[in-house]
Design a protein around this motif. Structure first.
Motif, PDB file in Angstrom:
ATOM      1  N   TRP A  24      41.680  26.888  53.813  1.00  0.00           N
ATOM      2  CA  TRP A  24      40.248  27.074  53.419  1.00  0.00           C
ATOM      3  C   TRP A  24      40.191  27.407  51.919  1.00  0.00           C
ATOM      4  CZ3 TRP A  24      36.064  27.211  57.011  1.00  0.00           C
ATOM      5  CH2 TRP A  24      36.498  27.055  58.179  1.00  0.00           C
ATOM      6  N   THR A  25      39.212  26.950  51.341  1.00  0.00           N
ATOM      7  CA  THR A  25      38.911  27.045  50.077  1.00  0.00           C
ATOM      8  C   THR A  25      38.219  28.434  49.894  1.00  0.00           C
ATOM      9  OG1 THR A  25      39.144  24.743  49.478  1.00  0.00           O
ATOM     10  CG2 THR A  25      38.229  26.177  47.769  1.00  0.00           C
ATOM     11  N   LEU A  26      38.613  29.539  49.554  1.00  0.00           N
ATOM     12  CA  LEU A  26      37.808  30.849  49.551  1.00  0.00           C
ATOM     13  C   LEU A  26      37.621  31.193  47.996  1.00  0.00           C
ATOM     14  CD1 LEU A  26      39.506  32.474  52.637  1.00  0.00           C
ATOM     15  CD2 LEU A  26      37.244  31.238  52.342  1.00  0.00           C
ATOM     16  N   ASP A  27      37.360  30.231  47.001  1.00  0.00           N
ATOM     17  CA  ASP A  27      37.171  30.542  45.575  1.00  0.00           C
ATOM     18  C   ASP A  27      35.923  31.211  45.407  1.00  0.00           C
ATOM     19  OD1 ASP A  27      36.401  29.947  42.632  1.00  0.00           O
ATOM     20  OD2 ASP A  27      38.623  29.428  42.987  1.00  0.00           O
ATOM     21  N   ALA A  28      35.868  32.234  44.616  1.00  0.00           N
ATOM     22  CA  ALA A  28      34.735  33.089  44.443  1.00  0.00           C
ATOM     23  C   ALA A  28      33.634  32.086  43.874  1.00  0.00           C
ATOM     24  CB  ALA A  28      35.021  34.081  43.579  1.00  0.00           C
ATOM     25  N   VAL A  30      32.803  29.438  44.771  1.00  0.00           N
ATOM     26  CA  VAL A  30      32.108  28.652  45.755  1.00  0.00           C
ATOM     27  C   VAL A  30      31.258  29.471  46.742  1.00  0.00           C
ATOM     28  CG1 VAL A  30      32.383  27.025  47.487  1.00  0.00           C
ATOM     29  CG2 VAL A  30      33.409  26.523  45.526  1.00  0.00           C
ATOM     30  N   THR A  31      32.203  30.507  47.252  1.00  0.00           N
ATOM     31  CA  THR A  31      31.830  31.475  48.185  1.00  0.00           C
ATOM     32  C   THR A  31      30.586  32.395  47.736  1.00  0.00           C
ATOM     33  OG1 THR A  31      33.607  33.010  47.841  1.00  0.00           O
ATOM     34  CG2 THR A  31      33.933  31.354  49.509  1.00  0.00           C
ATOM     35  N   LEU A  34      27.202  30.555  47.679  1.00  0.00           N
ATOM     36  CA  LEU A  34      26.584  30.308  49.058  1.00  0.00           C
ATOM     37  C   LEU A  34      26.228  31.566  49.826  1.00  0.00           C
ATOM     38  CD1 LEU A  34      29.642  27.872  50.184  1.00  0.00           C
ATOM     39  CD2 LEU A  34      27.288  27.339  50.044  1.00  0.00           C
ATOM     40  N   ALA A  35      27.108  32.579  49.459  1.00  0.00           N
ATOM     41  CA  ALA A  35      26.593  33.885  50.116  1.00  0.00           C
ATOM     42  C   ALA A  35      25.222  34.550  49.420  1.00  0.00           C
ATOM     43  CB  ALA A  35      27.791  34.832  49.935  1.00  0.00           C
ATOM     44  N   ALA A  74      28.622  24.396  53.415  1.00  0.00           N
ATOM     45  CA  ALA A  74      29.791  25.420  53.432  1.00  0.00           C
ATOM     46  C   ALA A  74      30.780  24.776  54.067  1.00  0.00           C
ATOM     47  CB  ALA A  74      29.142  26.620  54.161  1.00  0.00           C
ATOM     48  N   VAL A  78      34.032  24.595  51.738  1.00  0.00           N
ATOM     49  CA  VAL A  78      34.847  25.860  51.950  1.00  0.00           C
ATOM     50  C   VAL A  78      35.922  25.429  53.136  1.00  0.00           C
ATOM     51  CG1 VAL A  78      34.863  28.180  53.031  1.00  0.00           C
ATOM     52  CG2 VAL A  78      33.143  27.273  51.349  1.00  0.00           C
ATOM     53  N   SER A  79      35.678  24.549  54.180  1.00  0.00           N
ATOM     54  CA  SER A  79      36.628  24.497  55.149  1.00  0.00           C
ATOM     55  C   SER A  79      37.600  23.541  54.785  1.00  0.00           C
ATOM     56  CB  SER A  79      35.955  23.614  56.144  1.00  0.00           C
ATOM     57  OG  SER A  79      35.702  22.273  55.787  1.00  0.00           O
TER      58      SER A  79
END
Length: 291
Positions: A24-28, A30-31, A34-35, A74, A78-79
């Protein structure tokens, strides 16, 4: 998506060990956007629902469209699909198609702008409202959001970012990769918004022509990839065999087919839907008149 679960044999970027499954790509970078978008929409939706009981059905329908578009975006960013795209051009193309054909379409027709504004504090909401109504901003928006300009901007972004020099730069740099995805998302949002508003103003011929033109633009680029006998991008060519058992040439040809056929189907399908919505009421009126 089943290909993502296959064991990896090679990687497009240093740092991916051979045989490691994409994660998973949990780079801030990107996340967090989105959040934040989801939070603003949720707050705005609650405020609008609390202020008025009228139009609740429309709000719920648009919220479902926004939620579906947000979820697809997302998934694309992110996946494990995103990291798989660093190892396979085919996976990368699927990611881009999800962004431009599915997520952008759903978000554009959800009418999320006013709801997102209502998610902001009152002072910020009023400030942005004044800014959006400034003559210079209104004139600029009217220029770029017309169907012809929006269609041209998306086509330019698509062709430029698939030029070998720019695409290889995006593969090698995370910053340029973000710019690439932003270009695709913003121009696709603008395109689908303009198509939706053009057909709403009963300019059916213009909306259908722009959709058909976009289908041809994507099909031409996809066909060039699919029919090419040599890989275009050094980053993928240097890998040799992809983790999914494709040579760089086969990987590019598969990616080209994905751009060529599904992309054309979506745009042609949208054109047919618009024509159907325009013709169906006329057919019903004609049937009633002849009874």
């Amino acid at each position: 998506m089943l290909l993502i679960a296959l064991p990896g044999a090679a990687c497009a970027h240093p740092g991916h060990p051979h045989g490691e499954l994409p994660g998973w790509t949990l780079d801030a970078s990107v996340t967090l956007p989105l959040a934040l978008a989801l939070l603003l929409y949720g707050v705005g939706l609650a405020r609008l629902g609390w202020r008025s009981r009228q139009g609740q059905a429309r709000l719920r329908r648009e919220a479902r469209l926004f939620g579906a578009g947000w979820l697809v975006l997302a998934i694309a960013l992110v996946s494990p699909l995103h990291e798989a795209g660093e190892r396979s051009f085919t996976m990368h193309m699927i990611e881009h198609e999800l962004i431009m054909l599915v997520a952008a379409l759903l978000l554009a027709i959800s009418g999320a702008g006013p709801v997102l504004l209502w998610g902001l504090p009152a002072g910020a909401r009023r400030g942005i409202g004044r800014l959006l109504h400034a003559p210079a901003i209104k004139t600029s928006w009217k220029s770029v959001s017309g169907p012809w300009i929006a269609t041209a901007l998306q086509a330019i972004a698509l062709w430029l970012w698939h030029a070998p020099a720019l695409f290889d730069r995006a593969l090698a740099s995370e910053g340029w990769h973000i710019v690439q995805h932003l270009s695709f998302l913003v121009t696709a949002l603008l395109f689908w918004w303009s198509i939706d508003h053009t057909q709403a103003r009963r300019r059916i011929g213009v909306a259908v022509f722009c959709l058909l033109l976009t289908a041809c633009v994507g099909a031409a680029l996809g066909a060039l990839m699919a029919l090419s006998s040599s890989p275009w991008y050094a980053g993928y060519a240097a890998m040799g065999m992809t983790p999914y058992g494709l040579t760089p040439e086969q990987d590019q040809q598969m990616a080209g087919l994905i751009m060529w056929i599904p992309g054309g189907i979506v745009h042609m399908g949208a054109a047919l839907v618009i024509l159907y919505r325009w013709l169906a009421p006329q057919e019903r009126r004609h049937a009633v008149a002849t009874e």
